[in-house]
Design a protein around this motif. Structure first.
Motif, PDB file in Angstrom:
ATOM      1  N   ASP A  39       0.814  -1.224   0.000  1.00  0.00           N
ATOM      2  CA  ASP A  39       0.000   0.000   0.000  1.00  0.00           C
ATOM      3  C   ASP A  39       0.844   1.270   0.000  1.00  0.00           C
ATOM      4  N   GLY A  40       2.110   1.134   0.265  1.00  0.00           N
ATOM      5  CA  GLY A  40       3.009   2.288   0.300  1.00  0.00           C
ATOM      6  C   GLY A  40       4.436   1.808   0.351  1.00  0.00           C
ATOM      7  N   ALA A  54       0.419   2.936  -8.709  1.00  0.00           N
ATOM      8  CA  ALA A  54      -0.558   4.028  -8.789  1.00  0.00           C
ATOM      9  C   ALA A  54      -1.381   4.213  -7.522  1.00  0.00           C
ATOM     10  N   HIS A  55      -1.568   5.486  -7.166  1.00  0.00           N
ATOM     11  CA  HIS A  55      -2.436   5.879  -6.055  1.00  0.00           C
ATOM     12  C   HIS A  55      -2.001   5.250  -4.724  1.00  0.00           C
ATOM     13  N   LYS A  56      -0.714   5.297  -4.483  1.00  0.00           N
ATOM     14  CA  LYS A  56      -0.149   4.826  -3.222  1.00  0.00           C
ATOM     15  C   LYS A  56       0.776   5.917  -2.684  1.00  0.00           C
ATOM     16  N   SER A  57       1.334   5.700  -1.508  1.00  0.00           N
ATOM     17  CA  SER A  57       2.214   6.699  -0.898  1.00  0.00           C
ATOM     18  C   SER A  57       3.659   6.220  -0.933  1.00  0.00           C
ATOM     19  N   ALA A  58       4.581   7.188  -0.940  1.00  0.00           N
ATOM     20  CA  ALA A  58       6.002   6.836  -0.940  1.00  0.00           C
ATOM     21  C   ALA A  58       6.821   7.874  -0.201  1.00  0.00           C
ATOM     22  N   ASN A 107       5.365  10.174 -12.088  1.00  0.00           N
ATOM     23  CA  ASN A 107       4.863   9.650 -13.361  1.00  0.00           C
ATOM     24  C   ASN A 107       3.868   8.509 -13.157  1.00  0.00           C
ATOM     25  N   PHE A 108       3.938   7.852 -12.003  1.00  0.00           N
ATOM     26  CA  PHE A 108       3.067   6.715 -11.713  1.00  0.00           C
ATOM     27  C   PHE A 108       1.872   7.095 -10.844  1.00  0.00           C
ATOM     28  N   ARG A 109       1.628   8.396 -10.679  1.00  0.00           N
ATOM     29  CA  ARG A 109       0.532   8.863  -9.822  1.00  0.00           C
ATOM     30  C   ARG A 109       0.731   8.361  -8.393  1.00  0.00           C
ATOM     31  N   LEU A 110       1.974   8.357  -7.972  1.00  0.00           N
ATOM     32  CA  LEU A 110       2.347   7.927  -6.644  1.00  0.00           C
ATOM     33  C   LEU A 110       2.607   9.179  -5.810  1.00  0.00           C
TER      34      LEU A 110
END
Length: 194
Positions: free
Chosen positions: A80-81, A109-113, A136-139
């Motif tokens: 999830d992240g 995509a749509h995760k946290s980092a 670029n990955f919507r992260l």
């Protein structure tokens, strides 16, 4: 359950990268966060060939011809992240980390980092480079970033011993990845493709 992967960014035999990743895992585990798990994802266990597939990963729909890439994809997809831990090589991230990232895409995509870097100048250029790649990955990359110096946070550049001044930042990186991880999980589960 929220699953956070601490991703190593080096495959060198003499790396200190795994020490930095282990430090973050130990701090994260010591927080005893309810319904949150942390694991180290060592890219050395997922060494992939130089990317040369016919289709870009965005078009592969998480189905890859190479079983090693499929294994890497499945691991990244289940998380999830992420907390990326990378040394700085020539003002950017390692080629090994970049290659593994290039093989997949939608899994992030749509995760946290969070980003943790180290080098002679705190790995700041690697942080900035990786932020651009991950966007670029919507992260969603969070701040602050972990930034460690080879000369003050390592003994003889071989043993990771972070200065105490970094303790609040280490905790903040973990806390922000978790907070945004929950938020992005809600986005994925309740607001996308509805």
């Amino acid at each position: 359950m929220l699953k956070i992967g601490i991703i190593t960014g080096s495959i060198r035999d003499v790396r200190v990268n795994d020490q930095v990743a282990q430090h973050f895992k130990e701090v994260a585990d010591s927080k005893n966060l309810e319904n949150v798990s942390f694991e180290i994802v060592d890219i050395k266990d997922y060494q992939l060939p130089i990317f040369d597939d016919a289709l870009p990963p965005a078009m592969a729909n998480k189905q890859y011809n190479n079983p090693d890439v499929q294994k890497w994809s499945a691991k990244i997809d289940e998380l999830d992240g992420y907390i990326f831990v990378t040394p700085e090589y020539n003002k950017t991230i390692t080629s090994a980390l970049k290659n593994n990232i290039d093989h997949i895409g939608p899994e992030f995509a749509h995760k946290s980092a969070g980003i943790v870097a180290y080098g002679s100048t705190l790995g700041i250029a690697a942080v900035m480079s990786l932020r651009g790649i991950l966007a670029n990955f919507r992260l969603a990359t969070v701040t602050p970033h972990g930034a460690f110096n080879y000369f003050t946070d390592f003994v003889d550049m071989k043993e990771f011993q972070p200065s105490e001044v970094h303790t609040p930042t280490v905790h903040a990186v973990i806390d922000e990845v978790v907070a945004w991880g929950w938020g992005m999980k809600d986005v994925r589960e309740n607001h996308l493709n509805k």
